[in-house]
Design a protein around this motif. Structure first.
Motif, PDB file in Angstrom:
ATOM      1  N   GLU A  19      -4.257  -5.929   8.364  1.00  0.00           N
ATOM      2  CA  GLU A  19      -3.830  -6.512   7.100  1.00  0.00           C
ATOM      3  C   GLU A  19      -4.848  -6.183   6.007  1.00  0.00           C
ATOM      4  O   GLU A  19      -6.054  -6.392   6.183  1.00  0.00           O
ATOM      5  CB  GLU A  19      -3.717  -8.033   7.218  1.00  0.00           C
ATOM      6  N   PRO A  20      -4.397  -5.665   4.879  1.00  0.00           N
ATOM      7  CA  PRO A  20      -5.314  -5.403   3.769  1.00  0.00           C
ATOM      8  C   PRO A  20      -5.938  -6.709   3.267  1.00  0.00           C
ATOM      9  O   PRO A  20      -5.356  -7.787   3.394  1.00  0.00           O
ATOM     10  CB  PRO A  20      -4.416  -4.775   2.704  1.00  0.00           C
ATOM     11  N   GLY A  76      -5.840  -2.778   0.071  1.00  0.00           N
ATOM     12  CA  GLY A  76      -6.067  -4.114  -0.463  1.00  0.00           C
ATOM     13  C   GLY A  76      -6.469  -4.025  -1.922  1.00  0.00           C
ATOM     14  O   GLY A  76      -6.395  -2.969  -2.551  1.00  0.00           O
ATOM     15  N   TRP A 133      -0.509  -6.274  -0.759  1.00  0.00           N
ATOM     16  CA  TRP A 133      -0.741  -5.223   0.231  1.00  0.00           C
ATOM     17  C   TRP A 133       0.061  -4.019  -0.253  1.00  0.00           C
ATOM     18  O   TRP A 133       1.294  -4.031  -0.258  1.00  0.00           O
ATOM     19  CB  TRP A 133      -0.253  -5.639   1.605  1.00  0.00           C
ATOM     20  N   TRP A 155       1.347 -10.786   0.791  1.00  0.00           N
ATOM     21  CA  TRP A 155       1.986  -9.517   1.141  1.00  0.00           C
ATOM     22  C   TRP A 155       2.252  -8.645  -0.084  1.00  0.00           C
ATOM     23  O   TRP A 155       2.255  -7.414   0.024  1.00  0.00           O
ATOM     24  CB  TRP A 155       3.326  -9.773   1.855  1.00  0.00           C
TER      25      TRP A 155
END
Length: 304
Positions: free
Chosen positions: A290-291, A97, A133, A130
């Motif tokens: 998810e980051p 992230g 990421w 996204w």
């Protein structure tokens, strides 16, 4: 290794570099990338979105890479010095992230303060999360080659034709750009890149000292320009994989499109939707969360 002040300035200021990795078929694969030199840590940081992981897959198989600082557009440098860095890359098995890549994002967005407006938009945050990421790449320099710079750039308009045979794409590139990036392998199996002139019959004349050996090779033509805020907002690119016998290049194929190319069929929204799906699939296949994207932190990097 010790990086002197002249080389460090090039590594710090050049906006777009040519990253060469080794593909699964043992061919050099070369793409324009943003790269951040972190002198205090002795490494260069690059990243790629989860949706487009091929460079990372290449590095995880074979960490030998090169970074060619040959296009000084927008760098503020005198345009006289090009630098080729050969080294070993590491691509850890993580999805990062914004906090994990502070060095990369802070340097990237300090150059491009206009991004602050985008970060404030709820629609942008929902649609483009996204993109932040990232799969990190860390390159440790091992050898540095300093060259005299050569002509770069090329004509951005009109854009090249799409969905045409490879020979037509190559012909357009030869007419559009003054030079290409020629990449082959040196005696130690490292990618080695220089700028070269390419004629219509694919005879290639390196313009800088070239230690690449006959065999698998690639030609990359690309051009980026600066937007109103100083960002590299417009880019054209063509990479062709093949072989080089020391005099002439034999073209074999054009690898897949770059992440920022929309490709044939579907518009930008379709491209974004596909990229988001590909990112989610990457995480799901590897059991990764998810980051986290800290939008306020990213916006803060744009403040002088």
């Amino acid at each position: 290794m010790l990086i002197d002040s002249r080389v460090s300035e090039v590594l710090s200021k050049v906006r777009v570099v040519e990253l060469a990795t080794i593909g699964k078929d043992s061919s050099p694969q070369v793409r324009p990338m943003s790269a951040i030199w972190v002198p205090g840590k002795g490494h260069i940081v690059l990243t790629t979105p989860l949706a487009f992981p091929q460079k990372v897959f290449n590095i995880r198989r074979d960490g030998r890479v090169s970074l060619f600082y040959s296009d000084l557009t927008g760098s503020g440098l005198d345009g006289k010095t090009a630098v080729l860095v050969q080294g070993t890359a590491d691509a850890p098995q993580i999805a990062a992230g914004s906090a994990e890549l502070e060095d990369f994002w802070s340097a990237t967005f300090s150059r491009n303060p206009e991004y602050a407006t985008q970060f404030a938009s709820p629609g942008y945050r929902a649609t483009m999360d996204w993109y932040y990421w990232r799969l990190p790449i860390y390159v440790t320099p091992e050898r540095v080659h300093v060259f005299d710079a050569t002509p770069v750039g090329g004509v951005l308009e009109p854009p090249p034709p799409s969905a045409v045979p490879m020979a037509e794409q190559i012909r357009d590139a030869i007419e559009r750009y003054p030079t290409a990036v020629l990449t082959a392998f040196d005696d130690q199996g490292h990618p080695y890149s220089v700028r070269a002139e390419v004629s219509a019959d694919l005879r290639v004349r390196p313009l800088q000292p070239f230690d690449g050996k006959p065999g698998r090779a690639s030609l990359l033509w690309h051009r980026h320009s600066l937007g109103a805020g100083g960002d590299t907002s417009s880019m054209l690119t063509l990479q062709v994989i093949g072989s080089f016998d020391g005099e002439r290049f034999t073209a074999e194929r054009v690898p897949g499109a770059l992440p920022d190319e929309r490709g044939a069929g579907g518009g930008e929204y379709d491209w974004v939707a596909r990229a988001k799906q590909q990112s989610a699939a990457y995480l799901a296949k590897r059991g990764l969360a998810e980051p986290v994207v800290d939008w306020d932190a990213l916006a803060g990097y744009t403040t002088p």
